[in-house]
Write an enzyme that holds these catalytic residues in place. Structure first.
Site, PDB file in Angstrom:
ATOM      1  N   HIS A  23      -5.752   2.778   1.442  1.00 37.16           N
ATOM      2  CA  HIS A  23      -4.999   3.917   1.983  1.00 37.16           C
ATOM      3  C   HIS A  23      -5.686   4.574   3.187  1.00 37.16           C
ATOM      4  O   HIS A  23      -5.047   4.893   4.186  1.00 37.16           O
ATOM      5  CB  HIS A  23      -4.784   4.995   0.919  1.00 37.16           C
ATOM      6  CG  HIS A  23      -4.268   4.479  -0.380  1.00 37.16           C
ATOM      7  ND1 HIS A  23      -3.312   3.503  -0.466  1.00 37.16           N
ATOM      8  CD2 HIS A  23      -4.568   4.811  -1.669  1.00 37.16           C
ATOM      9  CE1 HIS A  23      -3.035   3.264  -1.743  1.00 37.16           C
ATOM     10  NE2 HIS A  23      -3.786   4.041  -2.488  1.00 37.16           N
ATOM     11  N   ASP A  83       0.913  -1.135   0.000  1.00 35.61           N
ATOM     12  CA  ASP A  83       0.000   0.000   0.000  1.00 35.61           C
ATOM     13  C   ASP A  83       0.956   1.188   0.000  1.00 35.61           C
ATOM     14  O   ASP A  83       1.618   1.444   1.016  1.00 35.61           O
ATOM     15  CB  ASP A  83      -0.863   0.012   1.261  1.00 35.61           C
ATOM     16  CG  ASP A  83      -1.824   1.172   1.258  1.00 35.61           C
ATOM     17  OD1 ASP A  83      -1.356   2.307   1.046  1.00 35.61           O
ATOM     18  OD2 ASP A  83      -3.031   0.975   1.455  1.00 35.61           O
ATOM     19  N   HIS A  84       1.075   1.880  -1.126  1.00 34.14           N
ATOM     20  CA  HIS A  84       2.176   2.841  -1.227  1.00 34.14           C
ATOM     21  C   HIS A  84       2.058   3.975  -0.201  1.00 34.14           C
ATOM     22  O   HIS A  84       3.032   4.641   0.101  1.00 34.14           O
ATOM     23  CB  HIS A  84       2.348   3.355  -2.661  1.00 34.14           C
ATOM     24  CG  HIS A  84       1.354   4.403  -3.060  1.00 34.14           C
ATOM     25  ND1 HIS A  84       0.079   4.096  -3.459  1.00 34.14           N
ATOM     26  CD2 HIS A  84       1.443   5.745  -3.130  1.00 34.14           C
ATOM     27  CE1 HIS A  84      -0.564   5.211  -3.746  1.00 34.14           C
ATOM     28  NE2 HIS A  84       0.234   6.238  -3.563  1.00 34.14           N
TER      29      HIS A  84
END
Ligand code: BG6
Length: 513
Positions: free
Chosen positions: A262, A199-200
């Site tokens: 996010h 999950d960047h």
């Protein structure tokens, strides 16, 4: 590899480790993510001496390319980045980049891959450690893992040496059922410790700073609870529309695209209990515990707890922009939400009664991601005749992007008259404090994959719990009988006015930067 520790001044600790020898195999190497994010991140790690000498990159994809053509393509893409182009180490780095053409579905390709990796491992003395990065459509993740295993490339050696790791990017499924099915497929051939779900947002410096801010300072944790916090807002606003991604976005919408991942990740970091250590499972245990404490969605009260929206046509920055329904590739009847606001409650001792308001949307006023901790008003005013409600309550902003930093709003005496005060902010910005831009999320994440540190990666139970929370919301949104309105909003605004009412009903307002 032992961590390198440097401690220049009191209170400053820098501990970073260099990656272990290994080969990074990128499936989908001719795609956008590889050239925009992965290769620049790898080269930056190389420039910072965080990649070992015994290292190589093998790009794989359907496009027919030679090693030289791939290296040329990477160099060409790097042309956009001035400091890369003039870096004398670029040639060396590119000499360690290779390419293999192949179809992920074809078992014969994996036989070729095994041979190629064997040859490259010998040439670069990597000890056979492999990181497989799936920069591919999610629909092929399970097949890639299965084929890797079939070719004998997924199993680790004794004691986890050589290591084999597989990186996948969101979306991890479309709902609870498909997420569980994907996990089951992956777990047939991989252990959880081999799966790195990116999950960047977790790789962003400011998101990682939530942990340092909360748990490396003594003064915030005692007030981080229902006694002092009135409510929390988490916002990810984007000014861009769906761009060229309508094909994906039409089937996703803001809930699948931003909330399940996010937004819930940020919420869990902000609200979780202190982990005992910065160990991957200690941190992730607490995150999952927090997600489990979120109050399940009640479809019967959907209209009190969420607002969905879709941007209409309009103008931004003096330019006409199409509405979502006019975007290329979008069904003109589409009901996909491009904006979502939700009120979530955490049913535990720390947070009982404190609402968490989350919102995210496209084509909003500005690109800004921010977490706001709104504190309660003072209980009594000694500054009569100023009433306690007239003071601006303290507000702590964790600015995730673009002006990375932290700011705290306080009431302060205004110079001059005896009884004169106003709210001002104490600001800390990364740019001023460190005189450099924070590194890209992918750098941190790729390095951690090569170090075998899963702290910033999403564990399987986290995925399942977050889908378990969000799947009933998806079902309610898709159910016409629920009559959840799809509110239109103007491009360049802060979203539909109904979202203001969501907070207005609770006597609160959104903090619009
Ligand atoms: C991605 C979403 O995960 O995150 C995109 O798929 C979104 O729709 C992006 O634009 C936002 O990330 P960032 O880092 O630009 O805030």
């Amino acid at each position: 590899m032992s961590p390198e520790r440097s401690s220049k001044i009191r209170g400053e600790f820098c501990i970073e480790s260099r990656a272990e020898p290994g080969g990074v195999v990128i499936f989908g190497a001719s795609g956008d993510l590889t050239s925009r994010k992965l290769m620049p991140a790898l080269f930056n790690l190389y420039r910072r001496n965080l990649l070992p000498r015994n290292f190589y990159v093998l790009g794989c994809g359907r496009s027919r390319l030679t090693d030289e053509a791939f290296a040329f393509h990477v160099r060409d893409e790097f042309g956009r980045i001035a400091e890369f182009h003039s870096d004398p180490r670029l040639d060396d780095f590119l000499r360690q980049c290779y390419y293999s053409t192949g179809d992920y579905d074809d078992p014969a390709f994996y036989d070729h891959l095994r041979e190629r990796l064997g040859e490259l491992d010998g040439r670069h003395a990597t000890g056979g450690n492999h990181l497989f990065y799936c920069s591919t459509p999610p629909s092929v993740y399970a097949a890639i893992a299965d084929r890797l295993s079939g070719a004998g490339l997924a199993a680790e050696g004794e004691g986890g040496r050589p290591w084999r790791r597989v990186v996948i990017e969101k979306p991890f499924g479309r709902d609870l059922q498909s997420a569980a099915a994907l996990d089951a497929e992956l777990h047939k051939v991989l252990r959880e410790r081999q799966i790195y779900r990116i999950d960047h947002y977790l790789g962003k410096e400011t998101v990682q700073n939530i942990l340092m801010f909360r748990f490396a300072n003594a003064i915030f944790e005692p007030i981080w609870n229902r006694r002092y916090v009135d409510h929390v807002q988490i916002m990810v606003a984007e000014s861009l529309g769906v761009d060229h991604r309508a094909g994906y976005y039409e089937k996703a919408g803001a809930l699948r695209d931003m909330f399940q991942n996010h937004m819930l990740q940020m919420l869990s970091l902000v609200a979780m209990e202190p982990p005992t250590s910065f160990d991957a499972d200690h941190v992730r245990d607490e995150k999952v515990k927090l997600l489990r404490a979120l109050r399940p969605f009640d479809p019967g009260r959907a209209n009190e707890t969420l607002v969905r929206g879709q941007y209409g046509p309009g103008a931004m920055g003096g330019k006409e922009v199409p509405g979502y329904l006019e975007e290329p590739g979008v069904d003109p009847q589409s009901t996909t939400e491009t904006y979502l606001a939700m009120r979530l409650m955490v049913d535990n001792w720390r947070w009982q009664g404190v609402p968490f308001y989350l919102r995210s949307g496209k084509r909003l006023c500005r690109r800004v991601s921010q977490i706001a901790i709104a504190f309660k008003p003072v209980p009594h005013s000694m500054f009569s005749p100023i009433a306690p409600e007239e003071f601006e309550p303290n507000l702590l902003l964790l600015n995730v992007q673009p002006d990375e930093g932290v700011s705290l709003r306080i009431q302060s005496k205004h110079p001059g008259p005896k009884l004169c005060m106003s709210a001002l902010t104490m600001d800390f910005t990364y740019r001023e404090a460190f005189e450099e831009e924070p590194p890209e999320a992918y750098e941190r994440l790729l390095l951690d994959c090569m170090l075998g540190d899963q702290t910033l990666f999403v564990r399987h139970d986290d995925v399942i719990v977050s889908w378990a929370l969000m799947t009933p919301v998806l079902e309610a949104l898709a159910d016409p009988a629920r009559q959840i309105p799809l509110c239109s909003y103007d491009p360049g605004s802060w979203g539909p006015k109904e979202a203001d009412e969501l907070l207005g009903r609770d006597g609160r307002v959104w903090f619009n930067p």
